[in-house]
Motif scaffolding. Structure first.
Motif, mmCIF file in Angstrom:
data_model
loop_
_atom_site.group_PDB
_atom_site.id
_atom_site.type_symbol
_atom_site.label_atom_id
_atom_site.label_comp_id
_atom_site.label_asym_id
_atom_site.label_seq_id
_atom_site.Cartn_x
_atom_site.Cartn_y
_atom_site.Cartn_z
ATOM 1 N N MET A 1 0.730 -1.296 -0.118
ATOM 2 C CA MET A 1 0.067 0.108 0.071
ATOM 3 C C MET A 1 1.001 1.363 0.093
ATOM 4 S SD MET A 1 -3.202 1.526 0.009
ATOM 5 C CE MET A 1 -4.076 0.165 0.298
ATOM 6 N N SER A 2 0.744 1.974 -0.937
ATOM 7 C CA SER A 2 1.525 3.318 -1.210
ATOM 8 C C SER A 2 0.742 4.479 -0.170
ATOM 9 C CB SER A 2 1.445 3.652 -2.679
ATOM 10 O OG SER A 2 0.482 4.128 -3.141
ATOM 11 N N GLY A 3 1.708 5.578 -0.194
ATOM 12 C CA GLY A 3 1.197 6.604 0.730
ATOM 13 C C GLY A 3 0.068 7.310 -0.169
ATOM 14 N N SER A 4 -0.214 8.665 0.523
ATOM 15 C CA SER A 4 -1.529 9.113 -0.609
ATOM 16 C C SER A 4 -0.702 10.548 -0.705
ATOM 17 C CB SER A 4 -2.667 9.544 0.379
ATOM 18 O OG SER A 4 -3.352 8.268 0.614
ATOM 19 N N LEU A 5 -1.439 11.120 -1.899
ATOM 20 C CA LEU A 5 -0.834 12.548 -2.166
ATOM 21 C C LEU A 5 -1.746 13.638 -2.013
ATOM 22 C CD1 LEU A 5 1.262 14.199 -3.997
ATOM 23 C CD2 LEU A 5 -0.087 13.675 -5.953
ATOM 24 N N TYR A 6 -1.350 14.554 -1.323
ATOM 25 C CA TYR A 6 -2.199 15.558 -0.726
ATOM 26 C C TYR A 6 -1.769 16.909 -1.457
ATOM 27 C CZ TYR A 6 -3.588 12.496 2.992
ATOM 28 O OH TYR A 6 -4.359 11.602 3.696
ATOM 29 N N GLU A 188 -10.079 0.336 2.162
ATOM 30 C CA GLU A 188 -8.867 -0.432 1.212
ATOM 31 C C GLU A 188 -7.687 -0.334 1.958
ATOM 32 O OE1 GLU A 188 -10.037 3.942 -0.739
ATOM 33 O OE2 GLU A 188 -11.021 2.032 0.251
ATOM 34 N N LYS A 189 -7.457 0.983 2.779
ATOM 35 C CA LYS A 189 -6.096 1.123 3.292
ATOM 36 C C LYS A 189 -5.911 0.032 4.640
ATOM 37 C CE LYS A 189 -4.776 5.536 1.962
ATOM 38 N NZ LYS A 189 -3.567 5.380 1.367
ATOM 39 N N GLN A 190 -7.001 -0.119 5.127
ATOM 40 C CA GLN A 190 -7.210 -0.747 6.416
ATOM 41 C C GLN A 190 -7.113 -2.157 6.151
ATOM 42 O OE1 GLN A 190 -6.938 0.119 10.092
ATOM 43 N NE2 GLN A 190 -6.375 1.770 8.912
ATOM 44 N N ILE A 191 -7.842 -2.800 4.771
ATOM 45 C CA ILE A 191 -7.800 -4.012 4.664
ATOM 46 C C ILE A 191 -6.330 -4.554 4.083
ATOM 47 C CG2 ILE A 191 -8.627 -5.704 2.804
ATOM 48 C CD1 ILE A 191 -11.184 -4.257 2.771
ATOM 49 N N ALA A 192 -5.754 -3.586 3.495
ATOM 50 C CA ALA A 192 -4.256 -3.825 3.131
ATOM 51 C C ALA A 192 -3.394 -3.855 4.152
ATOM 52 C CB ALA A 192 -3.735 -2.685 2.254
ATOM 53 N N ILE A 193 -3.618 -3.137 5.321
ATOM 54 C CA ILE A 193 -2.618 -3.161 6.656
ATOM 55 C C ILE A 193 -2.975 -4.252 7.491
ATOM 56 C CG2 ILE A 193 -2.032 -2.094 8.519
ATOM 57 C CD1 ILE A 193 -2.811 0.692 7.110
ATOM 58 N N HIS A 194 -4.488 -4.569 7.519
ATOM 59 C CA HIS A 194 -4.774 -5.657 8.503
ATOM 60 C C HIS A 194 -5.289 -6.956 7.785
ATOM 61 C CE1 HIS A 194 -3.968 -2.659 11.669
ATOM 62 N NE2 HIS A 194 -5.008 -1.904 11.115
ATOM 63 N N ASN A 196 -4.137 -10.000 7.396
ATOM 64 C CA ASN A 196 -4.024 -11.229 7.976
ATOM 65 C C ASN A 196 -4.852 -11.208 9.241
ATOM 66 O OD1 ASN A 196 -2.140 -12.250 6.221
ATOM 67 N ND2 ASN A 196 -0.228 -11.569 7.255
ATOM 68 N N MET A 197 -4.864 -10.175 9.786
ATOM 69 C CA MET A 197 -5.651 -9.961 10.987
ATOM 70 C C MET A 197 -7.137 -10.114 10.839
ATOM 71 S SD MET A 197 -6.477 -6.883 13.657
ATOM 72 C CE MET A 197 -7.856 -6.330 12.495
ATOM 73 N N ILE A 198 -7.780 -9.508 9.798
ATOM 74 C CA ILE A 198 -8.984 -9.664 9.294
ATOM 75 C C ILE A 198 -9.264 -11.214 9.001
ATOM 76 C CG2 ILE A 198 -10.760 -9.125 7.659
ATOM 77 C CD1 ILE A 198 -9.696 -6.431 7.584
ATOM 78 N N ALA A 199 -8.292 -11.824 8.216
ATOM 79 C CA ALA A 199 -8.643 -13.152 7.787
ATOM 80 C C ALA A 199 -8.707 -14.162 9.201
ATOM 81 C CB ALA A 199 -7.325 -13.609 7.029
#
Length: 205
Positions: A1-6, A188-194, A196-199
């Motif tokens: 997951m890449s960062g966000s552009l502001y 989408e960001k939280q799913i990418a980070i977590h 394994n935990m969600i699974a």
């Protein structure tokens, strides 16, 4: 997951630079892209830290080479942002801030439509004039010119995703931080980070 552009824009004197400086001081995941500019270096500034200070000829050469994600003329000077540098910073999972005007913001949105844009407004024209005057760096003629340009800049506020009014610095900073926090909590960001935990949470025996 890449960062966000502001994208963060504001008229001169609205307090954008102070807010962004405090924001990155409190959050190591946020960085500010260092733009290139043709304007003269001001006292206390450092090349490569505040800006990459280059000549008009070098700036035009970079435009011809397609080196800029955006570039714009502000007052009598030119400013531009390196596309390759920003992309590398995003890949390094950094949230990258572009401190640019509305012209640059329009260019970035075309190339990077997922960019999150924020506009910072002063609470009144009177307060804006007071802040510009208190800097003690410009003549009254220049201040009046900056006020006229500020009105033009502020007329583009509706093109941005978020609006933060900088009446009280700490409150405005908190609102700015909230935007970054909310974006990091997107599904989408939280799913990418977590992932394994969600699974594990949903695993059936």
């Amino acid at each position: 997951m890449s960062g966000s552009l502001y994208i963060i824009s504001a008229p001169s004197g609205a307090g954008k630079t102070s807010l962004v400086s405090k924001l990155i001081e409190q959050d190591s995941r946020i960085i500010v892209s260092v733009s290139s500019t043709t304007r003269e270096m001001r006292p206390g500034e450092e090349d490569g830290v505040n800006y990459h200070f280059i000549s008009v000829e070098a700036f035009n050469e970079k435009i011809a080479q397609g080196d800029f994600l955006e570039h714009a003329q502000v007052f009598d000077n030119f400013y531009g942002t390196s596309k390759s540098t920003v992309e590398a910073q995003l890949e390094a999972r950094k949230d990258v801030i572009l401190e640019i005007d509305w012209q640059g913001a329009q260019q970035v949105r075309k190339l990077m439509p997922d960019a999150i844009s924020i506009f910072i407004l002063p609470p009144s024209r009177e307060e804006l004039h007071k802040r510009l005057t208190n800097r003690g760096t410009d003549s009254e003629d220049i201040i009046e010119r900056r006020m006229q340009d500020a009105v033009s800049e502020m007329s583009h506020y509706a093109e941005f995703d978020y609006i933060v009014v900088n009446n009280n610095f700490e409150i405005a900073l908190n609102k700015l931080q909230s935007i970054f926090t909310a974006n990091r909590l997107r599904k989408e960001k939280q799913i990418a980070i977590h992932k394994n935990m969600i699974a594990a949470l949903l695993e059936t025996e």
